[in-house]
Design a protein around this motif. Sequence first.
Motif, mmCIF file in Angstrom:
data_model
loop_
_atom_site.group_PDB
_atom_site.id
_atom_site.type_symbol
_atom_site.label_atom_id
_atom_site.label_comp_id
_atom_site.label_asym_id
_atom_site.label_seq_id
_atom_site.Cartn_x
_atom_site.Cartn_y
_atom_site.Cartn_z
ATOM 1 N N GLU A 496 0.840 -1.193 0.000
ATOM 2 C CA GLU A 496 0.000 0.000 0.000
ATOM 3 C C GLU A 496 0.879 1.249 0.000
ATOM 4 O OE1 GLU A 496 -2.729 -0.147 3.233
ATOM 5 O OE2 GLU A 496 -3.344 -2.220 2.834
ATOM 6 N N LYS A 497 0.422 2.252 -0.747
ATOM 7 C CA LYS A 497 1.096 3.551 -0.802
ATOM 8 C C LYS A 497 2.571 3.418 -1.183
ATOM 9 C CE LYS A 497 -2.029 5.500 2.659
ATOM 10 N NZ LYS A 497 -2.934 6.040 1.621
ATOM 11 N N MET A 498 2.827 2.595 -2.168
ATOM 12 C CA MET A 498 4.203 2.497 -2.660
ATOM 13 C C MET A 498 4.603 3.800 -3.350
ATOM 14 S SD MET A 498 5.959 -0.606 -4.719
ATOM 15 C CE MET A 498 7.744 -0.706 -4.845
ATOM 16 N N ALA A 499 3.638 4.456 -3.970
ATOM 17 C CA ALA A 499 3.855 5.774 -4.568
ATOM 18 C C ALA A 499 2.915 6.769 -3.902
ATOM 19 C CB ALA A 499 3.606 5.726 -6.070
ATOM 20 N N SER A 500 3.362 8.000 -3.784
ATOM 21 C CA SER A 500 2.482 9.041 -3.261
ATOM 22 C C SER A 500 1.663 9.608 -4.410
ATOM 23 C CB SER A 500 3.299 10.144 -2.582
ATOM 24 O OG SER A 500 4.222 10.712 -3.488
ATOM 25 N N VAL A 501 0.406 9.973 -4.112
ATOM 26 C CA VAL A 501 -0.534 10.436 -5.134
ATOM 27 C C VAL A 501 -0.818 11.919 -4.919
ATOM 28 C CG1 VAL A 501 -2.804 10.107 -6.166
ATOM 29 C CG2 VAL A 501 -1.571 8.143 -5.207
ATOM 30 N N THR A 502 -0.643 12.692 -5.991
ATOM 31 C CA THR A 502 -0.996 14.112 -5.973
ATOM 32 C C THR A 502 -1.760 14.416 -7.254
ATOM 33 O OG1 THR A 502 0.992 14.666 -4.724
ATOM 34 C CG2 THR A 502 -0.147 16.470 -5.830
ATOM 35 N N GLY A 503 -3.071 14.561 -7.112
ATOM 36 C CA GLY A 503 -3.899 14.829 -8.291
ATOM 37 C C GLY A 503 -3.806 13.687 -9.279
ATOM 38 N N GLN A 504 -3.340 13.993 -10.488
ATOM 39 C CA GLN A 504 -3.228 13.010 -11.555
ATOM 40 C C GLN A 504 -1.817 12.394 -11.632
ATOM 41 O OE1 GLN A 504 -6.023 12.241 -13.595
ATOM 42 N NE2 GLN A 504 -6.939 13.442 -11.933
ATOM 43 N N ARG A 505 -1.009 12.633 -10.609
ATOM 44 C CA ARG A 505 0.381 12.182 -10.669
ATOM 45 C C ARG A 505 0.706 11.173 -9.571
ATOM 46 N NH1 ARG A 505 0.335 17.495 -12.338
ATOM 47 N NH2 ARG A 505 1.596 17.969 -14.202
ATOM 48 N N LEU A 506 1.621 10.275 -9.902
ATOM 49 C CA LEU A 506 2.204 9.336 -8.939
ATOM 50 C C LEU A 506 3.698 9.647 -8.821
ATOM 51 C CD1 LEU A 506 0.640 5.936 -10.097
ATOM 52 C CD2 LEU A 506 -0.142 7.397 -8.228
ATOM 53 N N PHE A 507 4.179 9.747 -7.579
ATOM 54 C CA PHE A 507 5.590 9.985 -7.324
ATOM 55 C C PHE A 507 6.164 8.712 -6.705
ATOM 56 C CE2 PHE A 507 3.519 14.036 -7.415
ATOM 57 C CZ PHE A 507 4.425 14.895 -8.031
ATOM 58 N N LEU A 508 7.068 8.063 -7.426
ATOM 59 C CA LEU A 508 7.566 6.750 -7.021
ATOM 60 C C LEU A 508 9.081 6.785 -6.892
ATOM 61 C CD1 LEU A 508 7.179 3.657 -6.602
ATOM 62 C CD2 LEU A 508 7.406 3.421 -9.094
ATOM 63 N N GLN A 509 9.575 6.346 -5.713
ATOM 64 C CA GLN A 509 11.031 6.235 -5.560
ATOM 65 C C GLN A 509 11.507 5.006 -6.312
ATOM 66 O OE1 GLN A 509 12.634 6.447 -1.601
ATOM 67 N NE2 GLN A 509 14.578 5.524 -2.201
ATOM 68 N N LEU A 510 12.565 5.162 -7.069
ATOM 69 C CA LEU A 510 13.123 4.059 -7.823
ATOM 70 C C LEU A 510 14.004 3.194 -6.920
ATOM 71 C CD1 LEU A 510 14.015 6.057 -11.048
ATOM 72 C CD2 LEU A 510 11.954 4.727 -10.554
ATOM 73 N N VAL A 511 13.978 1.919 -7.168
ATOM 74 C CA VAL A 511 14.689 0.928 -6.352
ATOM 75 C C VAL A 511 14.335 1.109 -4.875
ATOM 76 C CG1 VAL A 511 16.872 -0.287 -6.107
ATOM 77 C CG2 VAL A 511 16.595 1.310 -7.993
ATOM 78 N N PRO A 512 13.087 0.848 -4.504
ATOM 79 C CA PRO A 512 12.634 1.156 -3.135
ATOM 80 C C PRO A 512 13.030 0.089 -2.119
ATOM 81 C CG PRO A 512 10.845 0.213 -4.379
ATOM 82 C CD PRO A 512 12.014 0.278 -5.323
ATOM 83 N N LEU A 513 14.311 -0.111 -1.932
ATOM 84 C CA LEU A 513 14.797 -1.051 -0.931
ATOM 85 C C LEU A 513 15.426 -0.275 0.217
ATOM 86 C CD1 LEU A 513 16.476 -3.770 -3.171
ATOM 87 C CD2 LEU A 513 14.134 -3.691 -2.293
ATOM 88 N N ASP A 514 15.533 -0.944 1.353
ATOM 89 C CA ASP A 514 16.041 -0.272 2.541
ATOM 90 C C ASP A 514 17.568 -0.210 2.485
ATOM 91 O OD1 ASP A 514 16.341 0.931 4.957
ATOM 92 O OD2 ASP A 514 16.001 -0.872 6.137
ATOM 93 N N MET A 515 18.055 0.668 1.648
ATOM 94 C CA MET A 515 19.476 0.941 1.581
ATOM 95 C C MET A 515 19.678 2.401 1.971
ATOM 96 S SD MET A 515 20.574 -0.954 -1.947
ATOM 97 C CE MET A 515 22.304 -0.765 -1.570
ATOM 98 N N SER A 516 20.693 2.640 2.750
ATOM 99 C CA SER A 516 20.935 4.019 3.171
ATOM 100 C C SER A 516 22.380 4.381 2.876
ATOM 101 C CB SER A 516 20.646 4.191 4.668
ATOM 102 O OG SER A 516 21.430 3.297 5.430
ATOM 103 N N PHE A 517 22.578 5.541 2.304
ATOM 104 C CA PHE A 517 23.908 6.055 2.030
ATOM 105 C C PHE A 517 24.042 7.409 2.715
ATOM 106 C CE2 PHE A 517 22.607 3.408 -1.496
ATOM 107 C CZ PHE A 517 23.678 2.545 -1.644
ATOM 108 N N PRO A 518 24.209 7.431 4.044
ATOM 109 C CA PRO A 518 24.323 8.717 4.729
ATOM 110 C C PRO A 518 25.463 9.544 4.162
ATOM 111 C CG PRO A 518 24.078 6.915 6.283
ATOM 112 C CD PRO A 518 24.314 6.303 4.959
#
Length: 619
Positions: A496-518
């Motif tokens: 659920e909610k893999m992409a955020s919805v704003t009006g007619q648009r979907l904003f999706l992070q690419l490669v949505p894995l738990d990797m962090s590069f501080p």
Amino acid sequence: MKRFVIAFVLAVSWSLSAMAQQVDVVVLNHSTSVTVDDKGVMVCRQTQSHKLMSSRGAWGAGWAIEVDKNTKLLDFSGIISDVSGAVLRKLKKGDLKSTQLSSGLADDITTLYLDVTPPSYPCVITYSFTIQRNDGVLSYPLFQPITRPKMSLVHADYTLTLPATQSCRWHVVNIDRQVEERIDEKGRKVYTIACDDVEPLADLKFAPEFDSMVPAAYFAPTTFAYDQWKGDMSSWRSFGLWHSHLMEGRQTLPDNLKALLHQMTDTCRTMLSKVNQTYRLLQQNTRYVSIQLGVGGYQPFSAEEVWRTGFGDCKGLSNLMVAMLKEVGVPAQYVIIGTDQSRLFPDFSNANQFNHAIAMAPLAGDTLWIECTNQHIPLGYIHSHIAGHDALVITSQGGRMVRLPQYDERDNVIHSNMVVAMHPDGNADVDWTFSAACVMYEQFQSLAFADDNERKAKMKGLMKINQGTIEELMMEERCGDGRHPVLFARCKSKVEKMASVTGQRLFLQLVPLDMSFPDLPDGNRDVAIEVDMGRSVEMQMDIVLPEGYVVEAAPMPMKVESPFGTSSFEVKEEGGHLFVTHHIVLHSGVFPANSYGEFRAFFRTVALAYSQKVVLKRG
């Protein structure tokens, strides 16, 4: 031996700690005096005075010592004072607590300890104590006054006094003075060394081994007697010969085990299959426990005893494995190794650098290094605590130094392939295949034996599924030849909610894995950058666009090549699909401290590529 978290998981922690040379504990004085008499009784007197700068240095207030039938704590005292010298608390031997809890099923060790919480900071805590050992001398106490990062040193000194008939050798690391030798008024040999004004080391990732950077002096006898066992330590060959003598008569197997081994292996067509059958027998019928009884810290229990009881420590289990392999015609050897220090001193044989034992089977054109303490590790896999380390092979002719192989970025690989069917409401159906090999495999191996709930929780965390369910999950080990094991998983989820919805648009992070590069901190670095094991991450993503949607915005391809590694990122739209690839390679190696800026820039580029999003718009 008297002593098995990988720093890299899919949630990659590739950041460096703060670069500031923060000091938590100042070693005001660290004085050690060791005296050995003609009977081999060793008395060590030590004073440690630490200034704790704040609560971050509270660990510097702790104190502990292990005693046994041959080791006694003769006296102990302590004082806690404020920085002006006013005494806040006095400590005595009666304040010490004790415990006999240990990892060993069979040992005689009691730990005496003091757990102190200073009443205020900054403060100074001083301990003075005397320890006596009466089982002979295999090694002398190590002189290493700085034991952790963020410790600075004002002064430390070390004195070793020996009878005229004894002598010792030494090896000095990161001290600009040499050991001084003299004869005292009683004709005894006295060896001294000191060091002053040492700056703290920052707690850095990708730094050389800690022991290679701090001041230290190792002292070792030339000839010795330990628990009535005499030996010569003038060379690695002679020290290995002492170990060989310890093992004499300890590789005899009971007749029933011999018969079982031949029943299992006589029809094997290759040496490798014989080793495999024997290793499986060891794993299925024994378990690891630590055993430290006198010379038992170095001498394995007999193979017959370990088989009869079904348990042993690294020495006993490795000795049993060697004995079983020899019985079936495989010329195996017993090997001692250190998990803390990867390099043995080539010209300074000593007992301080070992804490583990394994077995070795030199097959034609290849060598198998066999970890005998783990019931699940595949045959021939060289785990990260010993990979690339120097070791001593014990033979009847003495010790022979070798270096174990090390895996690199071609071996230590994570593969992630995700098919994401996006819906207009931002939800998605995800079909994900994942594999982790070699060092990466170690991080996830326990999941092969976990229950379904634990597996699902781990995979949801990796996929960053805050809302949604895993509907199918398959996980298995694929060990192949054993030397390059892989943990493979396939996971089907409704997210659920893999992409955020704003009006007619979907904003999706690419490669949505738990990797962090501080972000790596700015600033300079005083120590070399050392990447001990190379590694790779290969990620692919196939995003199936919702009907009627098109790609409004997508990131441009990125590629970087540097001495430290490579990173490439690419997004392609084709036939209602968006294909994403992101490959990251980190090379192993030692890089100069002045290349830290380039090192930091490389990781910032990797993080930038990973963090990008795509915008989908209803057409």
